[in-house]
Design a protein around this motif. Structure first.
Motif, PDB file in Angstrom:
ATOM      1  N   THR A 157       0.849  -1.191   0.125  1.00  0.00           N
ATOM      2  CA  THR A 157       0.153   0.191  -0.049  1.00  0.00           C
ATOM      3  C   THR A 157       0.782   1.179  -0.011  1.00  0.00           C
ATOM      4  O   THR A 157       1.862   1.208   1.013  1.00  0.00           O
ATOM      5  CB  THR A 157      -0.799  -0.013   1.317  1.00  0.00           C
ATOM      6  N   ILE A 158       0.767   2.112  -1.180  1.00  0.00           N
ATOM      7  CA  ILE A 158       1.703   3.215  -1.138  1.00  0.00           C
ATOM      8  C   ILE A 158       0.825   4.436  -1.135  1.00  0.00           C
ATOM      9  O   ILE A 158      -0.223   4.810  -1.639  1.00  0.00           O
ATOM     10  CB  ILE A 158       2.433   3.294  -2.691  1.00  0.00           C
ATOM     11  N   THR A 159       1.245   5.340   0.094  1.00  0.00           N
ATOM     12  CA  THR A 159       0.438   6.319   0.368  1.00  0.00           C
ATOM     13  C   THR A 159       1.438   7.692   0.052  1.00  0.00           C
ATOM     14  O   THR A 159       1.975   8.128   0.956  1.00  0.00           O
ATOM     15  CB  THR A 159      -0.217   6.457   1.637  1.00  0.00           C
ATOM     16  N   GLY A 160       1.385   8.297  -1.103  1.00  0.00           N
ATOM     17  CA  GLY A 160       1.946   9.428  -1.503  1.00  0.00           C
ATOM     18  C   GLY A 160       3.671   9.043  -1.403  1.00  0.00           C
ATOM     19  O   GLY A 160       4.072   7.812  -1.247  1.00  0.00           O
ATOM     20  N   PRO A 161       4.355   9.927  -1.704  1.00  0.00           N
ATOM     21  CA  PRO A 161       5.911   9.633  -1.938  1.00  0.00           C
ATOM     22  C   PRO A 161       6.567   9.322  -0.647  1.00  0.00           C
ATOM     23  O   PRO A 161       6.052   9.457   0.552  1.00  0.00           O
ATOM     24  CB  PRO A 161       6.471  10.975  -2.543  1.00  0.00           C
ATOM     25  N   SER A 162       7.852   8.879  -0.680  1.00  0.00           N
ATOM     26  CA  SER A 162       8.349   8.150   0.536  1.00  0.00           C
ATOM     27  C   SER A 162       8.916   9.664   1.564  1.00  0.00           C
ATOM     28  O   SER A 162       9.062  10.750   1.060  1.00  0.00           O
ATOM     29  CB  SER A 162       9.583   7.779   0.186  1.00  0.00           C
ATOM     30  N   LYS A 163       8.602   9.340   2.679  1.00  0.00           N
ATOM     31  CA  LYS A 163       8.708  10.582   3.805  1.00  0.00           C
ATOM     32  C   LYS A 163       8.962   9.951   4.915  1.00  0.00           C
ATOM     33  O   LYS A 163       8.643   8.833   5.592  1.00  0.00           O
ATOM     34  CB  LYS A 163       7.417  11.467   3.804  1.00  0.00           C
ATOM     35  N   THR A 164       9.675  10.663   6.040  1.00  0.00           N
ATOM     36  CA  THR A 164       9.943  10.393   7.299  1.00  0.00           C
ATOM     37  C   THR A 164      10.367  11.885   8.155  1.00  0.00           C
ATOM     38  O   THR A 164      10.733  12.653   7.567  1.00  0.00           O
ATOM     39  CB  THR A 164      11.243   9.407   7.028  1.00  0.00           C
ATOM     40  N   ALA A 165       9.881  11.735   9.353  1.00  0.00           N
ATOM     41  CA  ALA A 165      10.345  12.661  10.147  1.00  0.00           C
ATOM     42  C   ALA A 165      11.023  12.334  11.520  1.00  0.00           C
ATOM     43  O   ALA A 165      11.001  12.642  12.473  1.00  0.00           O
ATOM     44  CB  ALA A 165       9.052  13.385  10.780  1.00  0.00           C
ATOM     45  N   ASP A 166      11.812  11.135  11.324  1.00  0.00           N
ATOM     46  CA  ASP A 166      12.619  10.526  12.327  1.00  0.00           C
ATOM     47  C   ASP A 166      13.849  11.549  12.840  1.00  0.00           C
ATOM     48  O   ASP A 166      13.987  11.399  13.970  1.00  0.00           O
ATOM     49  CB  ASP A 166      13.114   9.011  11.714  1.00  0.00           C
ATOM     50  N   ILE A 167      14.388  12.176  11.935  1.00  0.00           N
ATOM     51  CA  ILE A 167      15.601  13.018  12.181  1.00  0.00           C
ATOM     52  C   ILE A 167      14.983  14.476  12.586  1.00  0.00           C
ATOM     53  O   ILE A 167      14.314  15.085  11.793  1.00  0.00           O
ATOM     54  CB  ILE A 167      16.353  13.208  10.828  1.00  0.00           C
ATOM     55  N   GLN A 168      15.306  14.594  13.976  1.00  0.00           N
ATOM     56  CA  GLN A 168      15.070  16.231  14.372  1.00  0.00           C
ATOM     57  C   GLN A 168      13.531  16.594  13.880  1.00  0.00           C
ATOM     58  O   GLN A 168      13.152  17.824  14.096  1.00  0.00           O
ATOM     59  CB  GLN A 168      15.908  17.029  13.832  1.00  0.00           C
ATOM     60  N   ARG A 169      12.686  15.585  13.943  1.00  0.00           N
ATOM     61  CA  ARG A 169      11.395  15.853  13.537  1.00  0.00           C
ATOM     62  C   ARG A 169      10.960  16.844  12.323  1.00  0.00           C
ATOM     63  O   ARG A 169      10.174  17.493  12.328  1.00  0.00           O
ATOM     64  CB  ARG A 169      10.561  16.645  14.909  1.00  0.00           C
ATOM     65  N   MET A 170      11.972  16.654  11.443  1.00  0.00           N
ATOM     66  CA  MET A 170      11.797  17.686  10.224  1.00  0.00           C
ATOM     67  C   MET A 170      11.242  16.399   9.338  1.00  0.00           C
ATOM     68  O   MET A 170      11.883  15.262   8.875  1.00  0.00           O
ATOM     69  CB  MET A 170      13.109  17.937   9.869  1.00  0.00           C
ATOM     70  N   LEU A 171      10.115  16.778   8.370  1.00  0.00           N
ATOM     71  CA  LEU A 171       9.668  15.911   7.254  1.00  0.00           C
ATOM     72  C   LEU A 171      10.311  15.893   6.217  1.00  0.00           C
ATOM     73  O   LEU A 171      10.676  17.162   5.680  1.00  0.00           O
ATOM     74  CB  LEU A 171       8.263  16.463   7.049  1.00  0.00           C
ATOM     75  N   VAL A 172      10.989  14.810   5.747  1.00  0.00           N
ATOM     76  CA  VAL A 172      11.951  14.767   4.549  1.00  0.00           C
ATOM     77  C   VAL A 172      11.038  13.854   3.638  1.00  0.00           C
ATOM     78  O   VAL A 172      10.660  12.866   4.049  1.00  0.00           O
ATOM     79  CB  VAL A 172      13.306  14.475   5.019  1.00  0.00           C
ATOM     80  N   TYR A 173      11.377  14.263   2.413  1.00  0.00           N
ATOM     81  CA  TYR A 173      10.805  13.283   1.285  1.00  0.00           C
ATOM     82  C   TYR A 173      11.960  12.739   0.683  1.00  0.00           C
ATOM     83  O   TYR A 173      12.926  13.287   0.331  1.00  0.00           O
ATOM     84  CB  TYR A 173       9.742  14.105   0.575  1.00  0.00           C
ATOM     85  N   GLY A 174      11.645  11.369   0.195  1.00  0.00           N
ATOM     86  CA  GLY A 174      12.681  10.691  -0.399  1.00  0.00           C
ATOM     87  C   GLY A 174      13.768  10.018   0.333  1.00  0.00           C
ATOM     88  O   GLY A 174      14.703   9.546  -0.140  1.00  0.00           O
ATOM     89  N   ALA A 175      13.458   9.841   1.700  1.00  0.00           N
ATOM     90  CA  ALA A 175      14.386   9.311   2.431  1.00  0.00           C
ATOM     91  C   ALA A 175      14.676   7.668   2.255  1.00  0.00           C
ATOM     92  O   ALA A 175      15.718   7.051   2.096  1.00  0.00           O
ATOM     93  CB  ALA A 175      14.250   9.511   3.998  1.00  0.00           C
ATOM     94  N   HIS A 176      13.616   7.225   2.122  1.00  0.00           N
ATOM     95  CA  HIS A 176      13.376   5.664   2.120  1.00  0.00           C
ATOM     96  C   HIS A 176      12.994   5.129   0.614  1.00  0.00           C
ATOM     97  O   HIS A 176      12.654   4.034   0.487  1.00  0.00           O
ATOM     98  CB  HIS A 176      12.666   5.078   3.293  1.00  0.00           C
ATOM     99  N   GLY A 177      12.652   5.920  -0.330  1.00  0.00           N
ATOM    100  CA  GLY A 177      12.074   5.604  -1.525  1.00  0.00           C
ATOM    101  C   GLY A 177      12.141   7.000  -2.424  1.00  0.00           C
ATOM    102  O   GLY A 177      12.636   8.138  -2.383  1.00  0.00           O
ATOM    103  N   PRO A 178      11.006   7.025  -3.444  1.00  0.00           N
ATOM    104  CA  PRO A 178      10.647   7.987  -4.469  1.00  0.00           C
ATOM    105  C   PRO A 178      10.394   9.323  -3.836  1.00  0.00           C
ATOM    106  O   PRO A 178       9.566   9.206  -2.668  1.00  0.00           O
ATOM    107  CB  PRO A 178       9.497   7.403  -5.375  1.00  0.00           C
ATOM    108  N   ARG A 179      11.131  10.464  -4.229  1.00  0.00           N
ATOM    109  CA  ARG A 179      10.584  11.804  -3.621  1.00  0.00           C
ATOM    110  C   ARG A 179       9.112  12.079  -4.398  1.00  0.00           C
ATOM    111  O   ARG A 179       8.642  13.189  -3.537  1.00  0.00           O
ATOM    112  CB  ARG A 179      11.725  12.897  -3.845  1.00  0.00           C
ATOM    113  N   GLU A 180       8.971  11.822  -5.431  1.00  0.00           N
ATOM    114  CA  GLU A 180       7.744  12.314  -6.129  1.00  0.00           C
ATOM    115  C   GLU A 180       6.746  11.020  -6.616  1.00  0.00           C
ATOM    116  O   GLU A 180       7.381   9.848  -6.958  1.00  0.00           O
ATOM    117  CB  GLU A 180       8.120  13.071  -7.237  1.00  0.00           C
ATOM    118  N   LEU A 181       5.676  11.095  -6.426  1.00  0.00           N
ATOM    119  CA  LEU A 181       4.639  10.006  -6.828  1.00  0.00           C
ATOM    120  C   LEU A 181       3.599  10.727  -7.925  1.00  0.00           C
ATOM    121  O   LEU A 181       2.997  11.644  -7.303  1.00  0.00           O
ATOM    122  CB  LEU A 181       3.812   9.419  -5.725  1.00  0.00           C
ATOM    123  N   VAL A 182       3.650  10.211  -9.034  1.00  0.00           N
ATOM    124  CA  VAL A 182       2.753  10.795 -10.013  1.00  0.00           C
ATOM    125  C   VAL A 182       1.466   9.797 -10.401  1.00  0.00           C
ATOM    126  O   VAL A 182       2.080   8.370 -10.845  1.00  0.00           O
ATOM    127  CB  VAL A 182       3.292  11.197 -11.431  1.00  0.00           C
TER     128      VAL A 182
END
Length: 228
Positions: A193-218
């Protein structure tokens, strides 16, 4: 008694209690749908498609509405706009022939070898394209079932994931999808189940896209049925 023997004894006791519970004629299976379905109801009056698009875009996915005849042209326009050097695809997928016809040969790359041989080229690729099993309107999620024809890597490694989704394959909820495909009796071994592009906020609570997968989903959403 050794630790391993004690562990086996505890496990046997747990299984026996479970077996006893299932033999109890007074016990009935829990019907979670009675509790969940009211929570999944949408009072807004949106169609299933509108609800999917709204949720998908809220997760930063781009949704391009197109038609069965028009999606190759929509893909070409997307590729002109994003200008990826390489688009990886599965040579045995249901869209392989169409991709062969509409994507320039110098841009199209096939996942046709072992990943060890493809790794340098694959990890330098800009985009990957896959089909989807369906989508979940309640969350804006995609259902993707990787296979030999379309390996998981296509939707995981390239920074841009392009997904082809047919409107007729949308389900109201994950529960509805489970019922529709009969997963209670035949659960697939590999389902995403893919919900949006890859994202994480594990580091300093900053939301970062593309950390574990694609930065963009079209998502190319193919309108192949009437609005429902």
């Amino acid at each position: 008694m050794s630790a391993s023997a004690e562990s086996l004894r505890a496990r046997s006791a747990i299984f026996e209690r479970l077996r006893a519970a299932t033999r109890d004629p007074q016990s009935a299976p829990l019907d979670v749908s009675a509790a969940l379905l009211p929570l999944l109801a949408d009072p807004s009056g949106e169609t299933r498609t509108q609800r999917f698009i709204r949720h998908a875009r809220s997760w930063r996915a781009e949704v391009i509405e197109t038609t069965q005849a028009g999606w190759p042209e929509a893909l070409q326009a997307l590729l002109r706009a994003r200008a990826p050097r390489q688009l990886f695809a599965g040579p045995g997928s249901e869209i392989a022939d169409t991709l062969q016809a509409c994507v320039p040969p110098q841009q199209l790359r096939w996942f046709d070898r072992e990943i060890s041989a493809l790794k340098p080229e694959l990890f330098a690729a800009d985009a990957g394209i896959t089909t989807t099993l369906g989508g979940i309107a309640a969350s804006g999620s995609l259902l993707v079932m990787p296979s030999i024809a379309e390996p998981r890597t296509l939707s995981l490694v390239p920074p841009l994931h392009i997904a082809l989704l047919h409107e007729s394959r949308l389900q109201d909820s994950l529960l509805a999808a489970m019922r529709h495909y009969g997963w209670a009796t035949a659960m697939p071994s590999n389902l995403l189940t893919i919900t949006g592009p890859s994202k994480t906020a594990d580091i300093q609570r900053m939301l970062v896209y593309g950390a574990h997968g694609p930065r963009e989903l079209v998502i190319l959403l193919v309108q192949d049925r009437g609005r429902s």
